[in-house]
Scaffold this active site. Structure first.
Site, mmCIF file in Angstrom:
data_model
loop_
_atom_site.group_PDB
_atom_site.id
_atom_site.type_symbol
_atom_site.label_atom_id
_atom_site.label_comp_id
_atom_site.label_asym_id
_atom_site.label_seq_id
_atom_site.Cartn_x
_atom_site.Cartn_y
_atom_site.Cartn_z
ATOM 1 N N TYR A 139 -6.008 8.086 -3.774
ATOM 2 C CA TYR A 139 -5.542 8.231 -5.156
ATOM 3 C C TYR A 139 -6.084 7.088 -6.002
ATOM 4 O O TYR A 139 -5.913 5.919 -5.652
ATOM 5 C CB TYR A 139 -4.003 8.225 -5.199
ATOM 6 N N ASP A 234 -9.370 -0.200 -4.371
ATOM 7 C CA ASP A 234 -8.207 0.072 -5.218
ATOM 8 C C ASP A 234 -7.019 -0.584 -4.523
ATOM 9 O O ASP A 234 -6.498 -0.071 -3.533
ATOM 10 C CB ASP A 234 -8.029 1.588 -5.348
ATOM 11 N N LYS A 262 1.017 -2.437 -10.188
ATOM 12 C CA LYS A 262 2.342 -2.489 -9.570
ATOM 13 C C LYS A 262 2.890 -3.922 -9.465
ATOM 14 O O LYS A 262 3.459 -4.412 -10.420
ATOM 15 C CB LYS A 262 2.307 -1.771 -8.214
#
Ligand SMILES: Cc1ncc(COP(=O)(O)O)c(C=O)c1O
Length: 427
Positions: A139, A234, A262
């Site tokens: 993702y 990522d 995050k």
């Protein structure tokens, strides 16, 4: 904590009136979280949960941590956004440069998706190439490029990119290549075929819950170097989570660029692209010819409230012993969950790493997306529901651990698991 079921019902109805599907698009509409403190959250009815949803990862030091709250409060008094450099953002960039091995320079954005989109563009501008090689099931946010072959329903030939949303133009497929995770040979053969058109291999170093097999990241590092393609990690999930320096420090493989999100925003919208100086220079118009310059702007980029929360969060994580204790907790929970599944005789296994893991209802080795796609999704969602009833809140496919989880939380979680899993096995 007090709840109000009247209000809960009224809010649920209002949500369905004004939101598509009654939700923000993230999790189910029926849980409305009203409060969080430490390792726990409370819903609008006052029901208490041990929180493994963790805001999808940012709340790694727990909810409303007094030091994070104090830092945010202090900044709120001084103004909330300036569209200009500010001390907190500069300090946070310096902390990231000190912590993350690949980071010579940092640029901020607000969400992981945004950082990923900037990193894709930066890699293309740097190499003058257009194709991005990603792994099936990985993702990288919701951009047209990021949302290819995340969770294909009928995958067919794995190297064919498949859009995960309506509204993505056919033309995007031209610039995405897809390989199975943990398969360096597939990457090698795509590189033989597409060679000097590949700008970057863009990957989660630990993909969703699937750890890289020994040697895999090293092989991808070598292949990207040989092909003059960039390697982009990522690290929106793994950054400051697998270790203080992220997955690149944990696994000892250093990419050219990484994205962060995050944890670095401490519960506020903040993300970053970080990487090698000569690549990041393309964001600097004074160091770059105009045809290679990549403008990188955002109204809230480097927001001082978010940066203050991020700085406080990272300071807590940096304290000696934090990651040792964090991993101990995770290992204890993973082992207990495995024992509960084995005791119930279910064909299931625990996959992941101590900071984030979950059950996969399938036997056999889990090396890539297809190994997780064959899992029994119905059992998974039944178990999640049974756990919710028993005061365990989690995402559909992940337990995210906070460092606030204590012995009482562990004990209560294991009790809930053994009861819920026995109930599932008996159904
Ligand atoms: C690995 C990874 N990259 C990117 C993103 C996108 O981040 P955001 O939801 O902040 O846009 C996510 C979100 O979960 C993620 O897990």
């Amino acid at each position: 904590m007090t709840g109000n079921s009247q209000t809960n019902q009224a809010l649920l109805e209002k949500a369905h009136r004004v939101l598509p599907g009654g939700t923000f698009g993230n999790t189910a509409a029926d849980v409305i979280i009203a409060e969080g403190k430490g390792s726990r959250v409370w819903d609008q009815n006052g029901k208490e949960y041990i929180d493994y949803l963790l805001g999808s990862g940012p709340m790694i030091v727990g909810h409303a941590h007094p030091e994070v709250t104090a830092a945010v409060r202090a900044q709120l008094e001084r103004g909330t956004t300036f569209f200009a450099n500010n001390p907190q953002g500069i300090e946070l960039a310096a902390v990231i440069v000190d912590a993350v091995p690949c980071a010579d320079k940092v640029r901020f954005a607000s969400t992981g998706s945004e950082a990923d989109a900037f990193a894709i563009r930066l890699a293309r501008a740097y190499t003058g190439r257009s194709k991005i090689l990603k792994f099936e099931g990985g993702y990288h946010g919701y951009s047209d490029y990021g949302l290819m072959s995340l969770a294909p329903k009928r995958p067919g030939n794995s190297s064919q990119p498949i859009p995960d949303s309506a509204g993505i133009p056919e033309s995007i497929k031209e610039d995405i290549l897809v390989a199975p995770f943990n398969d360096a040979m597939a990457v090698e053969s795509l590189m033989k075929e597409h060679g000097d058109t590949i700008a970057a291999v863009f990957m989660e170093p630990l993909q969703r819950l699937i750890p890289p097999q020994p040697g895999f990241l090293e092989a991808i590092r070598e292949l990207t170097l040989a092909n003059n393609s960039l390697l982009v990690f990522d690290e929106v999930v793994t950054g400051f989570r697998m270790s203080y320096g992220g997955a690149q420090e944990y696994y000892g493989v250093i990419p050219d660029l990484c994205t962060l999100g995050k944890a670095i925003g401490g519960g506020f919208p903040l993300s970053a692209v970080a990487g090698r100086d000569d690549i990041m220079a393309l964001f600097d118009k004074d160091r770059t010819q105009s045809d290679r310059f990549v403008p990188q702007v955002g109204t809230l980029s480097g927001n001082p409230v978010a940066a203050a929360a991020g700085l406080a969060t990272l300071a807590i994580l940096k304290r000696p012993g934090t990651y040792e204790r964090y991993f101990e907790t995770g290992k204890k929970l993973m082992a207990a969950l495995s024992r509960c599944l084995a005791a119930a005789g279910l064909e299931a296994q625990v996959v992941g790493a101590p900071p984030m893991f979950d059950v996969v209802f399938a036997g056999g080795e889990v090396r890539n997306y297809r190994d997780t796609a064959r899992a029994d999704a119905a059992s998974m969602s039944t178990l999640n529901e049974l756990l919710k009833e028993r005061g365990i809140l989690k995402g559909e496919n992940k337990y995210y651990l906070s460092v606030a989880i204590d012995e009482a939380d562990i004990e209560q979680t294991i009790d809930a698991w053994s009861d819920a899993i026995a109930t599932l096995a008996a159904s």
